[in-house]
Design an enzyme around this catalytic site. Structure first.
Site, PDB file in Angstrom:
ATOM      1  CD  GLU A  43     -17.675 -15.198  28.923  1.00 28.07           C
ATOM      2  OE1 GLU A  43     -17.257 -15.581  30.019  1.00 28.07           O
ATOM      3  OE2 GLU A  43     -17.120 -15.475  27.864  1.00 28.07           O
ATOM      4  CD  GLN A  66     -15.312 -19.335  19.183  1.00 28.05           C
ATOM      5  OE1 GLN A  66     -15.465 -18.160  19.494  1.00 28.05           O
ATOM      6  NE2 GLN A  66     -14.826 -20.217  20.028  1.00 28.05           N
ATOM      7  CG  ASP A  90     -17.556 -11.803  32.789  1.00 27.83           C
ATOM      8  OD1 ASP A  90     -16.350 -11.976  32.620  1.00 27.83           O
ATOM      9  OD2 ASP A  90     -18.310 -12.685  33.252  1.00 27.83           O
ATOM     10  NE  ARG A  91     -13.183 -14.410  27.599  1.00 31.31           N
ATOM     11  CZ  ARG A  91     -13.170 -15.491  28.391  1.00 31.31           C
ATOM     12  NH1 ARG A  91     -14.259 -16.154  28.621  1.00 31.31           N
ATOM     13  NH2 ARG A  91     -12.052 -15.893  28.922  1.00 31.31           N
TER      14      ARG A  91
HETATM   15  N1  LIG Z   1      -9.558 -11.974  44.219  1.00 27.23           N
HETATM   16  C1  LIG Z   1      -9.840 -13.275  44.335  1.00 27.23           C
HETATM   17  N2  LIG Z   1      -9.295 -13.993  45.343  1.00 27.23           N
HETATM   18  C2  LIG Z   1      -9.566 -15.291  45.472  1.00 27.23           C
HETATM   19  N3  LIG Z   1     -10.358 -15.989  44.654  1.00 27.23           N
HETATM   20  C3  LIG Z   1     -10.928 -15.328  43.636  1.00 27.23           C
HETATM   21  C4  LIG Z   1     -10.695 -13.940  43.409  1.00 27.23           C
HETATM   22  N4  LIG Z   1     -11.392 -13.562  42.307  1.00 27.23           N
HETATM   23  C5  LIG Z   1     -12.020 -14.672  41.866  1.00 27.23           C
HETATM   24  N5  LIG Z   1     -11.770 -15.726  42.678  1.00 27.23           N
HETATM   25  C6  LIG Z   1     -12.306 -17.076  42.534  1.00 27.23           C
HETATM   26  O1  LIG Z   1     -11.745 -17.670  41.361  1.00 27.23           O
HETATM   27  C7  LIG Z   1     -12.747 -18.403  40.648  1.00 27.23           C
HETATM   28  C8  LIG Z   1     -12.855 -17.857  39.240  1.00 27.23           C
HETATM   29  O2  LIG Z   1     -13.327 -16.521  39.296  1.00 27.23           O
HETATM   30  P1  LIG Z   1     -14.283 -15.923  38.171  1.00 27.23           P
HETATM   31  O3  LIG Z   1     -14.551 -14.505  38.559  1.00 27.23           O
HETATM   32  O4  LIG Z   1     -15.484 -16.808  37.966  1.00 27.23           O
HETATM   33  O5  LIG Z   1     -13.294 -16.011  36.912  1.00 27.23           O
HETATM   34  P2  LIG Z   1     -13.557 -15.797  35.368  1.00 27.23           P
HETATM   35  O6  LIG Z   1     -14.828 -14.997  35.225  1.00 27.23           O
HETATM   36  O7  LIG Z   1     -12.342 -15.053  34.896  1.00 27.23           O
HETATM   37  O8  LIG Z   1     -13.637 -17.150  34.768  1.00 27.23           O
HETATM   38  C9  LIG Z   1     -14.046 -18.293  41.451  1.00 27.23           C
HETATM   39  O9  LIG Z   1     -14.178 -19.439  42.254  1.00 27.23           O
HETATM   40  C10 LIG Z   1     -13.825 -17.036  42.298  1.00 27.23           C
HETATM   41  O10 LIG Z   1     -14.532 -17.089  43.511  1.00 27.23           O
HETATM   42  N1  LIG Z   2     -15.202 -17.615  22.354  1.00 24.25           N
HETATM   43  C1  LIG Z   2     -15.119 -18.699  23.149  1.00 24.25           C
HETATM   44  N2  LIG Z   2     -14.792 -19.900  22.637  1.00 24.25           N
HETATM   45  C2  LIG Z   2     -14.711 -20.999  23.405  1.00 24.25           C
HETATM   46  N3  LIG Z   2     -14.956 -21.002  24.717  1.00 24.25           N
HETATM   47  C3  LIG Z   2     -15.274 -19.828  25.256  1.00 24.25           C
HETATM   48  C4  LIG Z   2     -15.362 -18.623  24.530  1.00 24.25           C
HETATM   49  N4  LIG Z   2     -15.670 -17.626  25.392  1.00 24.25           N
HETATM   50  C5  LIG Z   2     -15.800 -18.185  26.589  1.00 24.25           C
HETATM   51  N5  LIG Z   2     -15.562 -19.496  26.518  1.00 24.25           N
HETATM   52  C6  LIG Z   2     -15.688 -20.485  27.594  1.00 24.25           C
HETATM   53  C7  LIG Z   2     -14.543 -20.571  28.535  1.00 24.25           C
HETATM   54  C8  LIG Z   2     -15.203 -20.910  29.843  1.00 24.25           C
HETATM   55  O1  LIG Z   2     -15.361 -22.316  29.959  1.00 24.25           O
HETATM   56  C9  LIG Z   2     -16.593 -20.284  29.737  1.00 24.25           C
HETATM   57  C10 LIG Z   2     -16.754 -18.973  30.452  1.00 24.25           C
HETATM   58  O2  LIG Z   2     -15.547 -18.223  30.432  1.00 24.25           O
HETATM   59  P1  LIG Z   2     -14.965 -17.477  31.730  1.00 24.25           P
HETATM   60  O3  LIG Z   2     -13.579 -17.055  31.327  1.00 24.25           O
HETATM   61  O4  LIG Z   2     -14.989 -18.416  32.879  1.00 24.25           O
HETATM   62  O5  LIG Z   2     -15.881 -16.297  31.946  1.00 24.25           O
HETATM   63  O6  LIG Z   2     -16.820 -20.105  28.374  1.00 24.25           O
END
Ligand SMILES: Nc1ncnc2c1ncn2[C@@H]1O[C@H](COP(=O)(O)OP(=O)(O)O)[C@@H](O)[C@H]1O
Ligand SMILES: Nc1ncnc2c1ncn2[C@H]1C[C@H](O)[C@@H](COP(=O)(O)O)O1
Length: 222
Positions: A43, A66, A90-91
């Site tokens: 994303e 959206q 990723d998602r």
């Molecule tokens: N296994 C882990 N242990 C500790 N911190 C983590 C781990 N995985 C992710 N993080 C931390 O958590 C935060 C969110 O991770 P991220 O991968 O960006 O989440 P998402 O993509 O679901 O929003 C980041 O700061 C990342 O470094």
């Molecule tokens: N479909 C969505 N609607 C609103 N916000 C969204 C959507 N998909 C992702 N997001 C937002 C939520 C986070 O602020 C960022 C990135 O998502 P993350 O889970 O950290 O990868 O976008």
């Protein structure tokens, strides 16, 4: 022999990572893609032209956002198809409608007509036999407290300003959503079960589970 071969993961597999904001999807996407030597589909947060505006005014921008996400994910889907798979994503596209659009509609920050327009577009694009579903959806879960800690540590400004109730509502919706999700097989992983940041080896048991699940599912489909 690399981990993909060791655990018999087909080179055309598509694995999607789902879970609430901050749970660790991007981190897992990168680690898994490295382990399997797969491509990634991320994303793009920094270049999203609506995200900041959306967090500042949900009502005004939820429909625009959206539509933007739907277009982006669909383009990614096309790229994955053109490469013939071999991706970690990723998602999932399912979360856009099942979590975000639904939540904003039900909380009154997306109008009924906008929600209906969005869902009919989503269904026409995604819920067709022509849309390839992933081989596996990995659902990352953890405690609400740990997830909030991660959102804070990551420090995206727009997310810091968002009230905690928003994340709580999303967290609870995710739990309900995953319990009824059935578009493809699901592997649930608790974030306490691994620590790929400090221990790169902790990815291997996850790859082993992925291999097993994809093998079982592909056998069933034959
Ligand atoms: N296994 C882990 N242990 C500790 N911190 C983590 C781990 N995985 C992710 N993080 C931390 O958590 C935060 C969110 O991770 P991220 O991968 O960006 O989440 P998402 O993509 O679901 O929003 C980041 O700061 C990342 O470094
Ligand atoms: N479909 C969505 N609607 C609103 N916000 C969204 C959507 N998909 C992702 N997001 C937002 C939520 C986070 O602020 C960022 C990135 O998502 P993350 O889970 O950290 O990868 O976008």
């Amino acid at each position: 022999m690399n981990l993909r071969e060791k655990y018999h993961i087909p080179s055309d597999a598509v694995i999607t990572i789902a879970g609430t904001v901050g749970v660790g999807k991007s981190t897992m996407t990168k680690a898994l893609a490295d382990a399997l030597q797969f491509r990634t589909s991320f994303e793009k947060v920094d270049t999203n032209p609506y995200l900041d505006k959306f967090y500042a005014d949900f009502k005004r921008w939820s429909f625009h956002l959206q539509i933007y996400f739907l277009a982006e994910r669909f383009k990614e889907q096309k790229r994955i198809f053109e490469y013939g798979g071999g991706f970690v994503q990723d998602r999932s596209i399912y979360e856009d409608t099942g979590i975000f659009a639904k939540m904003h509609f039900e909380k009154g920050t997306m109008s009924k007509v906008d929600y209906e327009t969005y869902t009919s577009l989503f269904e026409a694009m995604v819920m067709t036999p022509y849309f390839p579903h992933p081989d596996l959806l990995i659902y990352l879960e953890g405690s609400f407290e740990e997830i909030i800690k991660r959102i804070r540590e990551r420090g995206r400004p727009m997310e810091q300003q968002t009230p905690i109730e928003y994340w709580k509502e999303m967290y609870e919706r995710y739990e309900r959503w995953i319990n009824s999700f059935n578009a493809c097989p699901v592997l649930r992983i608790n974030i306490n079960e691994y620590d790929i940041i400090r221990d790169a080896q902790s990815i291997e048991p996850i790859v082993a589970k992925i291999g097993y699940m994809i093998e079982q599912y592909r056998k069933l489909k034959k």
